[in-house]
Scaffold this motif. Structure first.
Motif, mmCIF file in Angstrom:
data_model
loop_
_atom_site.group_PDB
_atom_site.id
_atom_site.type_symbol
_atom_site.label_atom_id
_atom_site.label_comp_id
_atom_site.label_asym_id
_atom_site.label_seq_id
_atom_site.Cartn_x
_atom_site.Cartn_y
_atom_site.Cartn_z
ATOM 1 N N ARG A 132 29.731 10.388 39.373
ATOM 2 C CA ARG A 132 30.074 11.809 39.420
ATOM 3 C C ARG A 132 30.285 12.229 40.870
ATOM 4 O O ARG A 132 29.518 11.857 41.740
ATOM 5 C CB ARG A 132 28.952 12.633 38.800
ATOM 6 C CG ARG A 132 29.255 14.085 38.615
ATOM 7 C CD ARG A 132 28.278 14.657 37.572
ATOM 8 N NE ARG A 132 28.583 15.996 37.200
ATOM 9 C CZ ARG A 132 29.523 16.364 36.342
ATOM 10 N NH1 ARG A 132 30.285 15.452 35.778
ATOM 11 N NH2 ARG A 132 29.709 17.612 36.034
ATOM 12 N N HIS A 187 32.583 17.817 39.692
ATOM 13 C CA HIS A 187 31.893 19.104 39.620
ATOM 14 C C HIS A 187 32.109 19.848 40.931
ATOM 15 O O HIS A 187 31.831 19.309 42.000
ATOM 16 C CB HIS A 187 30.392 18.887 39.376
ATOM 17 C CG HIS A 187 29.611 20.150 39.359
ATOM 18 N ND1 HIS A 187 29.676 21.054 38.333
ATOM 19 C CD2 HIS A 187 28.746 20.669 40.261
ATOM 20 C CE1 HIS A 187 28.886 22.074 38.586
ATOM 21 N NE2 HIS A 187 28.307 21.863 39.755
ATOM 22 N N THR A 225 35.698 8.940 37.536
ATOM 23 C CA THR A 225 34.510 9.616 38.049
ATOM 24 C C THR A 225 34.477 11.051 37.545
ATOM 25 O O THR A 225 35.504 11.736 37.567
ATOM 26 C CB THR A 225 34.544 9.610 39.599
ATOM 27 O OG1 THR A 225 34.526 8.258 40.044
ATOM 28 C CG2 THR A 225 33.381 10.357 40.196
ATOM 29 N N GLY A 226 33.319 11.508 37.119
ATOM 30 C CA GLY A 226 33.168 12.907 36.735
ATOM 31 C C GLY A 226 33.333 13.792 37.956
ATOM 32 O O GLY A 226 33.183 13.349 39.092
ATOM 33 N N TYR A 286 25.931 9.118 42.308
ATOM 34 C CA TYR A 286 26.378 10.486 42.551
ATOM 35 C C TYR A 286 26.960 10.616 43.946
ATOM 36 O O TYR A 286 26.336 10.214 44.914
ATOM 37 C CB TYR A 286 25.208 11.466 42.388
ATOM 38 C CG TYR A 286 24.588 11.377 41.025
ATOM 39 C CD1 TYR A 286 25.220 11.927 39.922
ATOM 40 C CD2 TYR A 286 23.396 10.697 40.837
ATOM 41 C CE1 TYR A 286 24.673 11.807 38.653
ATOM 42 C CE2 TYR A 286 22.844 10.570 39.575
ATOM 43 C CZ TYR A 286 23.481 11.132 38.491
ATOM 44 O OH TYR A 286 22.945 11.005 37.250
ATOM 45 N N ARG A 335 30.580 15.520 43.333
ATOM 46 C CA ARG A 335 30.311 16.956 43.450
ATOM 47 C C ARG A 335 30.857 17.429 44.794
ATOM 48 O O ARG A 335 30.579 16.813 45.821
ATOM 49 C CB ARG A 335 28.812 17.220 43.386
ATOM 50 C CG ARG A 335 28.474 18.681 43.512
ATOM 51 C CD ARG A 335 26.976 18.898 43.371
ATOM 52 N NE ARG A 335 26.614 19.980 44.248
ATOM 53 C CZ ARG A 335 25.545 20.030 44.992
ATOM 54 N NH1 ARG A 335 24.673 19.048 44.973
ATOM 55 N NH2 ARG A 335 25.298 21.061 45.748
#
Length: 121
Positions: free
Chosen positions: A53, A87, A84-85, A22, A55
């Motif tokens: 991910r 958010h 990569t995700g 992350y 963020r």
């Protein structure tokens, strides 16, 4: 007395990759033409670690212009290119929420709609 032009300070950015999975980029301050390069650099550094991910926390951003909005859209696109995700998290401050909501970028970036000032849900 003639006022001196306001120079935007570089935004406070903090990046971290936790357990290789992350990535976090925390932004604070103004997100505008002068500060976008620092934001892009922070996103690149984070993505270099190949997190699953990414963020981006914008809760500390006090101002965002069209170039700042472009940087957030760019970050989402870069995350997608890296596999990569992405958010975007907040809650954004009211001036930033208005920009994101008015342009439709809030929904595109996955940020939940914010209630209008003075109104309750």
């Amino acid at each position: 007395m003639i006022p001196t032009p306001r120079r935007a300070a570089r935004p406070y950015t903090r990046t971290a990759v936790l357990a290789g999975r992350y990535g976090l980029v925390h932004l604070a301050g103004e997100l505008d033409l002068e500060t976008v390069p620092a934001v892009r650099d922070a996103v690149r550094r984070c993505l270099d670690n190949r997190p699953a991910r990414l963020r981006i926390d914008i809760s500390g951003v006090s101002f965002c212009d069209c170039s700042g909005l472009g940087a957030l859209l760019w970050a989402k696109a870069e995350a997608a290119r890296a596999g990569t995700g992405f958010h975007l998290s907040g809650p954004p401050q009211p001036t930033v929420a208005r920009v994101l909501d008015a342009t439709g970028a809030a929904a595109h970036l996955g940020l939940a709609p914010q209630p209008a000032e003075g109104k309750r849900r």
